[in-house]
Design a protein around this motif. Structure first.
Motif, PDB file in Angstrom:
ATOM      1  N   ASP A 104       0.825  -1.211   0.000  1.00 55.90           N
ATOM      2  CA  ASP A 104       0.000   0.000   0.000  1.00 55.90           C
ATOM      3  C   ASP A 104       0.857   1.258   0.000  1.00 55.90           C
ATOM      4  O   ASP A 104       0.589   2.220   0.709  1.00 55.90           O
ATOM      5  CB  ASP A 104      -0.953   0.012   1.207  1.00 55.90           C
ATOM      6  N   GLU A 105       1.882   1.249  -0.850  1.00 56.02           N
ATOM      7  CA  GLU A 105       2.817   2.370  -0.887  1.00 56.02           C
ATOM      8  C   GLU A 105       2.590   3.319  -2.067  1.00 56.02           C
ATOM      9  O   GLU A 105       3.269   4.325  -2.201  1.00 56.02           O
ATOM     10  CB  GLU A 105       4.265   1.850  -0.913  1.00 56.02           C
ATOM     11  N   ILE A 106       1.609   3.021  -2.920  1.00 55.90           N
ATOM     12  CA  ILE A 106       1.354   3.846  -4.101  1.00 55.90           C
ATOM     13  C   ILE A 106       0.041   4.594  -3.912  1.00 55.90           C
ATOM     14  O   ILE A 106      -1.025   3.990  -3.798  1.00 55.90           O
ATOM     15  CB  ILE A 106       1.296   2.990  -5.377  1.00 55.90           C
ATOM     16  N   LEU A 107       0.132   5.918  -3.868  1.00 53.61           N
ATOM     17  CA  LEU A 107      -1.067   6.749  -3.798  1.00 53.61           C
ATOM     18  C   LEU A 107      -1.693   6.773  -5.183  1.00 53.61           C
ATOM     19  O   LEU A 107      -1.025   7.078  -6.170  1.00 53.61           O
ATOM     20  CB  LEU A 107      -0.712   8.173  -3.361  1.00 53.61           C
ATOM     21  N   VAL A 108      -2.982   6.443  -5.259  1.00 54.55           N
ATOM     22  CA  VAL A 108      -3.710   6.439  -6.524  1.00 54.55           C
ATOM     23  C   VAL A 108      -4.900   7.379  -6.393  1.00 54.55           C
ATOM     24  O   VAL A 108      -5.689   7.272  -5.454  1.00 54.55           O
ATOM     25  CB  VAL A 108      -4.200   5.020  -6.896  1.00 54.55           C
ATOM     26  N   ILE A 109      -4.985   8.298  -7.349  1.00 54.30           N
ATOM     27  CA  ILE A 109      -6.135   9.201  -7.456  1.00 54.30           C
ATOM     28  C   ILE A 109      -6.731   8.924  -8.829  1.00 54.30           C
ATOM     29  O   ILE A 109      -6.109   9.196  -9.849  1.00 54.30           O
ATOM     30  CB  ILE A 109      -5.701  10.669  -7.324  1.00 54.30           C
ATOM     31  N   ARG A 110      -7.918   8.319  -8.856  1.00 56.53           N
ATOM     32  CA  ARG A 110      -8.532   7.870 -10.114  1.00 56.53           C
ATOM     33  C   ARG A 110      -9.909   8.517 -10.262  1.00 56.53           C
ATOM     34  O   ARG A 110     -10.791   8.313  -9.424  1.00 56.53           O
ATOM     35  CB  ARG A 110      -8.651   6.359 -10.108  1.00 56.53           C
ATOM     36  N   ALA A 111     -10.084   9.273 -11.335  1.00 52.47           N
ATOM     37  CA  ALA A 111     -11.357   9.947 -11.596  1.00 52.47           C
ATOM     38  C   ALA A 111     -12.099   9.238 -12.722  1.00 52.47           C
ATOM     39  O   ALA A 111     -11.477   8.724 -13.652  1.00 52.47           O
ATOM     40  CB  ALA A 111     -11.105  11.393 -11.990  1.00 52.47           C
ATOM     41  N   ARG A 112     -13.417   9.225 -12.600  1.00 53.42           N
ATOM     42  CA  ARG A 112     -14.251   8.649 -13.659  1.00 53.42           C
ATOM     43  C   ARG A 112     -15.491   9.514 -13.828  1.00 53.42           C
ATOM     44  O   ARG A 112     -16.271   9.683 -12.881  1.00 53.42           O
ATOM     45  CB  ARG A 112     -14.667   7.230 -13.319  1.00 53.42           C
ATOM     46  N   PRO A 113     -15.677  10.064 -15.032  1.00 52.13           N
ATOM     47  CA  PRO A 113     -16.921  10.792 -15.286  1.00 52.13           C
ATOM     48  C   PRO A 113     -18.117   9.846 -15.158  1.00 52.13           C
ATOM     49  O   PRO A 113     -18.000   8.649 -15.439  1.00 52.13           O
ATOM     50  CB  PRO A 113     -16.778  11.276 -16.730  1.00 52.13           C
ATOM     51  N   HIS A 114     -19.259  10.379 -14.740  1.00 50.97           N
ATOM     52  CA  HIS A 114     -20.468   9.559 -14.649  1.00 50.97           C
ATOM     53  C   HIS A 114     -20.932   9.138 -16.045  1.00 50.97           C
ATOM     54  O   HIS A 114     -21.457   8.044 -16.218  1.00 50.97           O
ATOM     55  CB  HIS A 114     -21.582  10.317 -13.935  1.00 50.97           C
ATOM     56  N   SER A 115     -20.728  10.003 -17.037  1.00 53.28           N
ATOM     57  CA  SER A 115     -21.129   9.691 -18.411  1.00 53.28           C
ATOM     58  C   SER A 115     -20.150   8.700 -19.027  1.00 53.28           C
ATOM     59  O   SER A 115     -18.966   8.704 -18.708  1.00 53.28           O
ATOM     60  CB  SER A 115     -21.143  10.958 -19.263  1.00 53.28           C
ATOM     61  N   THR A 116     -20.657   7.890 -19.921  1.00 51.10           N
ATOM     62  CA  THR A 116     -19.824   6.934 -20.650  1.00 51.10           C
ATOM     63  C   THR A 116     -19.973   7.197 -22.149  1.00 51.10           C
ATOM     64  O   THR A 116     -20.771   8.032 -22.564  1.00 51.10           O
ATOM     65  CB  THR A 116     -20.227   5.483 -20.323  1.00 51.10           C
ATOM     66  N   VAL A 117     -19.202   6.473 -22.933  1.00 47.16           N
ATOM     67  CA  VAL A 117     -19.167   6.668 -24.380  1.00 47.16           C
ATOM     68  C   VAL A 117     -19.726   5.415 -25.052  1.00 47.16           C
ATOM     69  O   VAL A 117     -19.353   4.293 -24.678  1.00 47.16           O
ATOM     70  CB  VAL A 117     -17.708   6.916 -24.837  1.00 47.16           C
ATOM     71  N   PRO A 118     -20.595   5.572 -26.061  1.00 44.75           N
ATOM     72  CA  PRO A 118     -21.100   4.389 -26.773  1.00 44.75           C
ATOM     73  C   PRO A 118     -19.961   3.719 -27.547  1.00 44.75           C
ATOM     74  O   PRO A 118     -19.007   4.379 -27.967  1.00 44.75           O
ATOM     75  CB  PRO A 118     -22.165   4.944 -27.713  1.00 44.75           C
ATOM     76  N   PRO A 119     -20.049   2.412 -27.745  1.00 48.72           N
ATOM     77  CA  PRO A 119     -18.957   1.686 -28.406  1.00 48.72           C
ATOM     78  C   PRO A 119     -18.639   2.192 -29.815  1.00 48.72           C
ATOM     79  O   PRO A 119     -17.491   2.134 -30.240  1.00 48.72           O
ATOM     80  CB  PRO A 119     -19.423   0.236 -28.432  1.00 48.72           C
TER      81      PRO A 119
END
Length: 196
Positions: A104-119
């Motif tokens: 647990d030595e790597i700080l991770v900040i991960r963002a995800r928009p609520h919207s997604t993209v169609p294939p």
């Protein structure tokens, strides 16, 4: 030529400028600052203990409780998911703050928009994300694996190895930067990137 692209005004993360006063162009020369100028320290506003000659900043292992304390100082509301992650929600996106790695030595900040993209927009999504990666600092962006509904999620992520530990002010600064850049990324996807 280095493998990274040089951007005017920056050299190794330090403010710089091109100067040609004597006919020579120099890269990475910091501008002269007025020694009497007042410089506001945003961390002082947050009442984060600062290093002083009689009290050096304490470097300690990074932990989830310390991340929570830093988010509290930044007035970022979050939920603990029970799996060792903190989740903050905004109108257009969510940001995960967690620690990963074998210790647990790597700080991770991960963002995800609520919207997604169609294939059928996959090619466009890859081009837009590549444009962000080519022109911006901090967050790397990528197109995620399809969801159960076949939609493509978009992510922005910062990972920092902190096995040696960190002092409180550094943690606050990294989380503040991650939250701010994540919001900028999502706004850019909706506006200039025209993807979401």
């Amino acid at each position: 030529m280095p493998w990274w692209s040089w951007r005017p005004g920056h050299a190794g993360g330090v403010e710089s400028e091109l100067r040609a006063e004597d006919g020579n162009v120099r890269l990475g020369v910091p501008p002269q600052r007025d020694p009497n100028a007042v410089v506001l320290d945003p961390l002082a506003v947050l009442a984060v203990p600062r290093e002083t000659p009689d009290k050096p900043a304490t470097v300690e292992p990074v932990s989830l409780p310390r991340l929570g304390e830093a988010l509290d100082l930044l007035d970022i509301r979050y939920l603990a998911d029970g799996d060792g992650s903190l989740l903050a929600m905004w109108e257009r996106h969510a940001v995960l703050f967690t620690l990963e790695g074998p210790e647990d030595e790597i700080l991770v900040i991960r963002a995800r928009p609520h919207s997604t993209v169609p294939p059928d927009w996959a090619d466009r999504a890859y081009r837009v994300v590549n444009e962000w990666n080519h022109t911006r600092r901090f967050c790397k962006a990528y197109v995620g694996d399809p969801t159960e509904r076949g939609q493509l999620p978009i992510y922005a992520e910062i990972q920092v190895p902190l096995g040696a530990g960190a002092h409180d002010a550094l943690i606050v600064e990294m989380l503040d930067c991650g939250a701010a850049v994540s919001s900028t990324f999502v706004d850019w996807l909706h506006d200039e990137g025209a993807l979401l």
